[in-house]
Design an enzyme around this catalytic site. Structure first.
Site, PDB file in Angstrom:
ATOM      1  CE1 TYR A  96      41.030  35.777  38.427  1.00 14.05           C
ATOM      2  CE2 TYR A  96      42.463  37.453  37.494  1.00 14.05           C
ATOM      3  CZ  TYR A  96      42.298  36.309  38.252  1.00 14.05           C
ATOM      4  OH  TYR A  96      43.384  35.698  38.823  1.00 14.05           O
ATOM      5  CB  THR A  97      34.724  40.799  37.007  1.00 15.32           C
ATOM      6  OG1 THR A  97      35.749  41.180  36.076  1.00 15.32           O
ATOM      7  CG2 THR A  97      35.203  41.077  38.415  1.00 15.32           C
TER       8      THR A  97
END
Length: 378
Positions: free
Chosen positions: A60-61
């Site tokens: 994630y990100t």
């Protein structure tokens, strides 16, 4: 219902909130999401509402989600209270074949990276993020067991795998005395109900609680997208990702917009937001342990956190069930009531009578053991 009310996850003693905070939106690296101030505000709001289950992943990100989450937990000294979930499997280095996939080498590399970014020495629930179709399931389960025995992981589970794979994994755990799977994290919403065919009964029979991701279908069920003739459906993630080769974002269809219309009508009758009704529907489906809620703005999360404060009447629930029903395909068409009646004969037959195994629900005030001073220091 307060988020402070918890349920045990699968066949484990881990107590988790029925609404989990999803943090895939923590960071703007992907062109959408929340900046750090908004992410911190959402974390604080979730904790202050009584929630204890927070989900992230190394993917994630670009790692910012794990890093920020770790910071937020440390800032409030909440490590013992929070149940942190993270995942591994997706490639971190495209030019390195062993920096991705389900194998032991990547598993250990990934867990060390997650521990470092989260700033903790253990992960409460560690999940395989997606099946790579190559790694033997016994390698995964032995690797999970090693991590638990090393104290780096407390519980384990699977996400985005076939039902046969999850069943074989749990059977291996039982047979070889490995740490059993406590959770299955799978997509489940009014527009995506395929898990009902296999995964719901699988989890119920084999002790794996379902954690539902994308319960709002990436925002579609919040009402922010509308049918369009020119290919512009609204301002949000699904529009940004339109045309991307990712099934998680392929939601803008005629069938799904018909479900949105019925959801909007039911929400209007209840005096609730569409998002709250959609979340309530998922949270109260059989086999569901927790539902991941994510947002890009604090006001969105505040609305989502009210999803368990009401009951959808049976008649309205049936309208949602009918609007979102998926026709049974082979072999599930053989398990419909009319086909099963051919096996049962003339007399009705069932499993167990109602109340045979009533659920355990503990909600009484705690008993005293010797006065306020004792209770305070216990």
């Amino acid at each position: 219902m307060s988020l402070a009310s918890t349920y045990t996850l699968g066949r484990s003693g881990l107590r988790v909130s029925r609404l989990a905070l999803g943090t895939m939106t923590f960071g703007t690296d992907w062109g959408w999401g929340a900046d750090k101030a908004a992410a911190r505000a959402m974390f604080d709001a979730y904790v202050d509402a009584g929630g204890n289950l927070v989900d992230t992943a190394d993917l994630y990100t670009n790692g910012h989600s794990e890093t920020w989450l770790g910071e937020f937990v440390r800032e409030r000294a909440l490590r013992d209270r929070m149940v942190i979930v993270t995942k591994y499997g997706y490639s971190a280095q495209p030019d390195n074949p062993n920096a991705g996939g389900n194998g032991r080498k990547n598993m250990i590399r990934a867990v060390e990276g997650s521990l470092r970014r989260l700033g903790t020495d253990y992960i409460d629930l560690y999940l395989l993020h997606s099946w790579d179709q190559l790694t033997p399931v016994d390698e995964v389960m032995r690797g999970f067991d090693d991590l638990v025995r090393a104290g780096k992981v407390r519980h384990v589970g699977l996400s985005n795998v076939p039902a046969w794979y999850a069943s074989r994994a749990q059977t291996l755990a039982e047979l070889r005395d490995y740490e059993p799977l406590s959770a299955l994290q799978l997509e489940y919403s009014l527009v995506e109900r395929a898990v009902e065919n296999e995964f719901i009964p699988l989890g119920q029979q084999m002790g794996m609680g379902l954690m539902a991701w994308s319960p709002l279908a990436s925002g579609l069920l919040s009402g922010k997208y509308r049918p369009s003739r020119d290919g512009q459906f609204g301002d949000g993630r699904l529009q940004t990702m339109a045309g991307a080769d990712n099934p998680a974002f392929a939601k803008l269809s005629e069938r799904n917009f018909s479900i949105v219309a019925e959801l909007e009508a039911v929400a209007r009758e209840l005096g609730r937001s569409m998002a709250q009704v959609a979340l309530n529907w998922v949270a109260n489906r059989p086999g569901v342990a927790s539902v991941l809620v994510g947002a890009t703005r604090p006001e969105q999360l505040a609305d989502n956190l009210g999803a368990l404060d009401f009951v959808i009447p049976l008649a309205l629930r049936e309208r949602l069930n009918t609007a979102s029903a998926m026709p049974p395909r082979y072999p599930y068409s053989f398990f419909t009531p009319s086909m099963q009646a051919m096996l049962a004969g003339a007399n009705p037959v069932g499993d167990k009578p109602a109340g045979y195994q009533p659920p355990v629900w503990i909600a009484a005030p705690a008993a005293a053991v010797g006065g306020a001073a004792v209770a305070e220091n216990a």
